[in-house]
Design a protein around this motif. Structure first.
Motif, short mmCIF file in Angstrom:
data_model
loop_
_atom_site.label_atom_id
_atom_site.label_comp_id
_atom_site.label_asym_id
_atom_site.label_seq_id
_atom_site.Cartn_x
_atom_site.Cartn_y
_atom_site.Cartn_z
N LYS A 197 -10.38 26.66 -20.35
CA LYS A 197 -10.69 26.98 -21.75
C LYS A 197 -10.32 25.86 -22.70
O LYS A 197 -10.96 25.70 -23.75
N GLN A 198 -9.28 25.09 -22.38
CA GLN A 198 -8.78 24.10 -23.33
C GLN A 198 -9.11 22.66 -22.98
O GLN A 198 -9.33 21.84 -23.88
N SER A 199 -9.16 22.31 -21.70
CA SER A 199 -9.34 20.91 -21.31
C SER A 199 -10.74 20.60 -20.81
O SER A 199 -11.28 19.53 -21.12
N ASN B 37 -20.73 23.53 -12.19
CA ASN B 37 -22.15 23.83 -12.28
C ASN B 37 -22.54 25.18 -11.68
O ASN B 37 -23.71 25.56 -11.75
N GLY B 38 -21.57 25.87 -11.08
CA GLY B 38 -21.84 27.19 -10.54
C GLY B 38 -21.20 28.25 -11.43
O GLY B 38 -21.36 28.24 -12.65
N SER B 39 -20.48 29.15 -10.80
CA SER B 39 -19.81 30.22 -11.56
C SER B 39 -18.30 30.03 -11.49
O SER B 39 -17.55 31.00 -11.39
N GLY B 40 -17.84 28.77 -11.52
CA GLY B 40 -16.42 28.47 -11.39
C GLY B 40 -15.67 28.47 -12.71
O GLY B 40 -16.15 29.00 -13.73
N THR B 41 -14.51 27.82 -12.72
CA THR B 41 -13.62 27.88 -13.88
C THR B 41 -13.85 26.75 -14.88
O THR B 41 -13.19 26.71 -15.91
N ALA B 42 -14.76 25.81 -14.58
CA ALA B 42 -14.92 24.63 -15.43
C ALA B 42 -16.34 24.47 -15.96
O ALA B 42 -16.79 23.35 -16.23
N THR B 43 -17.06 25.56 -16.14
CA THR B 43 -18.46 25.47 -16.58
C THR B 43 -18.58 24.86 -17.97
O THR B 43 -19.65 24.36 -18.33
N ALA B 44 -17.51 24.87 -18.75
CA ALA B 44 -17.56 24.29 -20.10
C ALA B 44 -17.71 22.78 -20.08
O ALA B 44 -17.98 22.16 -21.11
N ALA B 45 -17.55 22.15 -18.90
CA ALA B 45 -17.68 20.69 -18.80
C ALA B 45 -19.05 20.26 -18.28
O ALA B 45 -19.29 19.07 -18.11
N ALA B 46 -19.94 21.21 -18.02
CA ALA B 46 -21.23 20.88 -17.43
C ALA B 46 -22.08 20.03 -18.38
O ALA B 46 -22.13 20.30 -19.59
N VAL B 47 -22.73 19.01 -17.81
CA VAL B 47 -23.64 18.15 -18.56
C VAL B 47 -24.95 18.09 -17.80
O VAL B 47 -24.98 17.68 -16.63
N ALA B 48 -26.03 18.49 -18.43
CA ALA B 48 -27.33 18.55 -17.76
C ALA B 48 -27.72 17.18 -17.22
O ALA B 48 -27.66 16.18 -17.93
N GLY B 49 -28.07 17.13 -15.95
CA GLY B 49 -28.56 15.91 -15.35
C GLY B 49 -27.50 14.91 -14.93
O GLY B 49 -27.83 13.79 -14.54
N PHE B 50 -26.20 15.29 -14.96
CA PHE B 50 -25.18 14.31 -14.62
C PHE B 50 -24.24 14.79 -13.52
O PHE B 50 -23.38 14.04 -13.09
N ASP B 51 -24.37 16.01 -13.04
CA ASP B 51 -23.62 16.52 -11.89
C ASP B 51 -22.11 16.25 -11.98
O ASP B 51 -21.51 15.61 -11.11
N VAL B 52 -21.49 16.74 -13.04
CA VAL B 52 -20.03 16.62 -13.18
C VAL B 52 -19.36 17.50 -12.13
O VAL B 52 -19.77 18.64 -11.91
N CYS B 53 -18.33 16.97 -11.46
CA CYS B 53 -17.52 17.73 -10.51
C CYS B 53 -16.09 17.79 -11.04
O CYS B 53 -15.57 16.78 -11.52
N GLY B 54 -15.45 18.95 -10.98
CA GLY B 54 -14.13 19.04 -11.58
C GLY B 54 -13.28 20.14 -10.99
O GLY B 54 -13.73 20.98 -10.21
N LYS B 55 -12.02 20.13 -11.37
CA LYS B 55 -11.05 21.15 -10.95
C LYS B 55 -10.11 21.42 -12.12
O LYS B 55 -9.54 20.49 -12.69
#
Length: 288
Positions: free
Chosen positions: A237-239, A172-190
């Motif tokens: 980019k892929q996962s 949800n910031g400027s990290g490497t997994a922004t493609a997984a962001a879902v509005a209103g659901f606070d996804v956390c990832g690595k």
């Protein structure tokens, strides 16, 4: 965590040292089957000194067998020397390389435990078996799933919050997994990129594996998702993009749709006091 900085993990591993590093590998039970209710689960390989020694010994023994030579005590000492744990091993193992070969199910249990503050559960498909007659013809009572493999890893609350915030910023910031962001659901990832072959041997058929481990929502987790895309390249980019529709569909199914607003109705003569209608004889009525 947010920007997946390899250099940070190199230094952290060297600072941690192999003894403490292996302690945490054991506590998280990497290299052990999770106990999922599926056949032929693999145990994977943890990044430890013992695993490196076994791999080195097996390689040397295979060479001796091919030459039809017996294994000797001298060969054993050579295997131990070649398997000596180095700073390179420590640095590589700290960010998932080295002898590390975890399965997606192990990583799923791991990220779920992080989300739950150190409470680790066995991944499973069975929830309940209804009562009825079994294959042998006997009556079987209803059976609910029990988790004999659950365990706890002690984690300081400050550490948990640092990890959660880093994983939240990755998405949800400027990290490497922004493609997984879902509005209103606070996804956390690595994200992660697992090297399959050395750079001089890498090609289209053995490109890096793309990893993404995640959970949501951040403060009251309900769902953990792990995506492994083989020989695809970078995890971000892929996962990570493949996790997004899973979370979106879960959110759609688990949350009731908002009620549609009522259709606005025009005022009638009974709803508009002080107004009278008079037919004109031509065209629609006018309000006067």
């Amino acid at each position: 965590i947010a920007v997946s900085a390899d250099g940070y993990y190199y230094r952290l591993g060297l600072k941690l040292g192999v003894e403490r590093f292996e302690k945490w590998v054991r506590l998280f039970r990497f290299g052990e089957r999770t106990g999922i209710d599926l056949p032929r689960e693999a145990s994977g390989l943890p990044p430890t000194r013992a695993v490196k020694q076994n791999i080195t010994r097996n390689v040397l023994k295979r060479r001796k067998t091919e030459r039809k030579e017996p294994w000797s005590e001298r060969d054993e000492q050579m295997a131990l020397r070649e398997a000596r744990w180095t700073d390179y091993d420590m640095a590589a193992s700290s960010f998932g390389q080295g002898t590390n070969a975890s399965t997606p199910v192990q990583v799923l249990r791991y990220v779920g435990g992080l989300a739950m503050g150190g409470q680790f559960h066995t991944p499973h498909l069975m929830r309940r078996i209804a009562s009825g007659y079994g294959r042998s013809g006997g009556w079987q009572p209803e059976m609910a799933y029990q988790d004999p493999g659950r365990f706890t890893v002690p984690m300081a609350s400050e550490t948990r919050e640092i990890v959660k915030r880093g994983m939240w910023l990755a998405v949800n910031g400027s990290g490497t997994a922004t493609a997984a962001a879902v509005a209103g659901f606070d996804v956390c990832g690595k994200t992660g990129t697992a090297q399959v072959a050395s750079n001089d041997k890498a090609g289209e058929k053995n490109r890096d594996h793309a990893w993404f481990m995640s959970f949501a929502p951040r403060d009251q987790p309900e769902l953990a998702v792990v995506i492994l895309t083989e020989n695809a390249g970078f995890g971000g980019k892929q996962s990570a993009p493949r996790a997004k529709p899973i979370y979106e569909e879960y959110l759609r199914l688990s949350r009731p749709a908002p009620a549609e607003p009522p259709i606005a109705q025009g005022p009638s003569s009974n709803e508009a006091p002080g107004l009278a209608t008079r037919p004109s004889g031509r065209g629609p009525d006018r309000l006067e």
